[in-house]
Scaffold this active site. Structure first.
Site, mmCIF file in Angstrom:
data_model
loop_
_atom_site.group_PDB
_atom_site.id
_atom_site.type_symbol
_atom_site.label_atom_id
_atom_site.label_comp_id
_atom_site.label_asym_id
_atom_site.label_seq_id
_atom_site.Cartn_x
_atom_site.Cartn_y
_atom_site.Cartn_z
ATOM 1 N N TYR A 145 0.860 -1.290 0.097
ATOM 2 C CA TYR A 145 0.104 -0.045 -0.050
ATOM 3 C C TYR A 145 0.893 1.036 0.105
ATOM 4 C CZ TYR A 145 -3.386 3.455 1.591
ATOM 5 O OH TYR A 145 -4.304 4.528 1.767
ATOM 6 N N ASP A 240 9.181 3.176 0.233
ATOM 7 C CA ASP A 240 8.172 3.832 0.828
ATOM 8 C C ASP A 240 8.263 3.292 2.198
ATOM 9 O OD1 ASP A 240 5.827 4.502 2.012
ATOM 10 O OD2 ASP A 240 4.674 3.619 0.639
ATOM 11 N N LYS A 268 3.868 9.216 8.872
ATOM 12 C CA LYS A 268 3.602 8.762 10.241
ATOM 13 C C LYS A 268 4.371 9.183 11.250
ATOM 14 C CE LYS A 268 1.040 5.368 8.309
ATOM 15 N NZ LYS A 268 0.347 3.887 8.246
HETATM 16 C C1 LIG Z 1 3.321 2.348 3.444
HETATM 17 C C2 LIG Z 1 2.695 3.475 3.368
HETATM 18 N N1 LIG Z 1 2.671 4.398 2.195
HETATM 19 C C3 LIG Z 1 2.040 5.308 1.986
HETATM 20 C C4 LIG Z 1 0.893 5.458 3.091
HETATM 21 C C5 LIG Z 1 -0.218 6.567 2.805
HETATM 22 O O1 LIG Z 1 -0.008 7.554 4.150
HETATM 23 P P1 LIG Z 1 -1.182 8.433 4.363
HETATM 24 O O2 LIG Z 1 -2.308 7.918 5.286
HETATM 25 O O3 LIG Z 1 -0.239 9.584 5.254
HETATM 26 O O4 LIG Z 1 -1.483 9.300 3.324
HETATM 27 C C6 LIG Z 1 0.588 4.511 4.232
HETATM 28 C C7 LIG Z 1 -0.419 4.740 4.853
HETATM 29 O O5 LIG Z 1 -0.999 3.730 5.541
HETATM 30 C C8 LIG Z 1 1.460 3.533 4.130
HETATM 31 O O6 LIG Z 1 1.563 2.557 5.331
#
Ligand SMILES: Cc1ncc(COP(=O)(O)O)c(C=O)c1O
Length: 429
Positions: A145, A240, A268
């Site tokens: 994700y 990521d 986060k």
């Molecule tokens: C690995 C990863 N990338 C991107 C995101 C998206 O981040 P946000 O919820 O701050 O938009 C998340 C959110 O859970 C994530 O876990």
């Protein structure tokens, strides 16, 4: 049975003004067949709902709360910063200090842009990779994700929300042309895509620890192999680290596994509980971002001083406590041992995956190591388990495919309470 009358009442009201009553689809508790709880407050390792129920929280605002909820130092930093105004949409010193600090603890990030969410940061990093390489395609991994932007969501068969397979998702099919999907922990699948699309792949985007298939660590050699494939073909490697950054170690998964990406995405924990995202990496690549380069990216809330102050204080606390990650590893290992012991004692087929303070428990006959094995998790059993644990005062991720988190506020006493709750639940399983 715990009372949830007020939560149910609020949900009912919310459903008439907010789709599904929730502001993020993952809060709807779809995978655990019950209504979500409305939270009234959070502190340290605890959550309280509007009906007065108190829970030990292993969701940690989906991984943000490394230091527990409402950390007094972070609250103070936010209060202090707010006295100077809440946002300027103009440069401020706090964002410079945070950028310098990120660069110091994560040396691959020579330059960084601070934005407002992980989604925004991933979206920008992908655009940057395309701008820098003049190539159209990206590779992501099944079930990983990266936020809900069209560029990375067009083909994502998310186990927790498998909409991309259905019609009416709002993502034009044209996005699928440039979005390729490989299998996590299967280097061969990445090699094949590189072979099939020569000189067309701008970037591989990967969660170094897959946190949305449960919690799946990279197989030995997997990240190194992807790194080599990118280097060999002129594609960029984007880690990521929205979840793993400052979580699995101060320098993120790239430090833990000693693999250096070209670009990194953060979020986060970096925001200390406030909205944040960041993308950064090699200086030559980052120079392609406007105003030094042609890749446009703007944001009214980018570098918001309150989030900067919260992030700075978070990193300050982490860096002051030299043993923080070792202690987290010890408490997480203890929790794993306690839970696994209870499963073994009762002959329950469950597999616990863990990387530092990230963990997941899967009711499955085989270990969960990739997308295919993640699809074999017994979801019905997880729903039963989740609900029974909730009754016992333990708040877990509301999906078998979401990762649970420990924080520095999870004391040994709380781990023992969790084990006792777990034991009680398994007895009736
Ligand atoms: C690995 C990863 N990338 C991107 C995101 C998206 O981040 P946000 O919820 O701050 O938009 C998340 C959110 O859970 C994530 O876990």
């Amino acid at each position: 049975m715990r009372r949830t009358t007020r939560s149910n009442r609020l949900l009912h009201r919310a459903q008439s003004v907010i789709p599904g009553g929730v502001n993020s689809a993952d809060r709807a508790f779809r995978d655990v067949a019950r209504s979500p709880l409305f939270i009234r407050k959070a502190s340290a390792a605890f959550l309280w709902d509007v009906d007065g129920n108190k829970f030990i929280d292993y969701s940690g605002a989906r991984g943000q709360m490394l230091l527990g909820h409402a950390n007094p130092g972070i609250l103070k930093a936010i209060r202090t910063a707010s006295k100077q105004g809440t946002n300027y949409a103009a440069p401020c010193e706090l964002e410079l200090r945070l950028a310098e600090l990120i660069s110091r603890v994560m040396p691959s990030v020579e330059m960084v842009r601070l934005v407002s969410s992980g989604t925004e940061a991933v979206m920008s990093a992908v655009r940057l990779a395309r701008a820098f390489t003049s190539r159209p395609k990206i590779i992501t991994f099944e079930g990983c994700y990266h936020g809900h932007a069209d560029t990375v969501a067009s083909r994502q068969p998310l186990l927790a929300a498998p909409q991309p397979h259905r019609k009416g998702t709002g993502i034009p099919d044209s996005f699928r042309v440039d979005h390729l999907v490989a299998s996590f922990n299967d280097l061969g699948s990445v090699e094949t895509l590189f072979r099939e699309h020569p000189n067309a792949i701008a970037a591989v985007v990967v969660e170094p620890v897959a946190a949305h298939l449960g919690c799946i660590p990279p197989a030995p050699g997997f990240l190194e192999g992807v790194r080599a494939l990118c280097a060999g073909s002129g594609a960029l490697l984007i880690f990521d680290e929205v979840t793993t950054g400052f979580r699995v170690s101060l320098g993120g998964a790239q430090e833990l596994y000693d693999v250096k990406p070209d670009l990194t995405v953060l979020g986060k924990i970096l925001g200390g509980g406030l909205s944040i995202g960041a993308y950064g990496g090699r200086r030559d690549i980052m120079h392609a971002v406007a105003p030094t380069g042609p890749m446009e990216q703007t944001g009214s809330f980018s570098g918001n001083p309150l989030a900067m102050a919260a992030g700075l204080e978070t990193l300050r606390i982490i860096m002051t406590h030299k043993l923080l990650y070792r202690r987290l590893e010890e408490s997480s290992a203890r929790l794993q041992a306690l839970l696994q012991e209870e499963c073994d004692r009762r002959g329950i087929r469950a597999h616990m995956n863990r990387v530092g303070s990230m963990w997941s428990l899967a009711f499955s006959s085989s270990p969960v190591t990739d997308y295919a094995s993640a699809t074999r998790i017994d979801t019905h059993r997880y729903a039963q388990f989740f609900n029974a644990m909730l009754e016992q005062g333990i708040y877990l991720p509301a999906s078998p495919w979401e990762t649970a988190f420990l924080s520095t506020a999870h004391t040994l006493r709380l781990l023992d309470r969790t084990r006792n709750a777990f034991r009680g639940v398994l007895q009736r399983f």
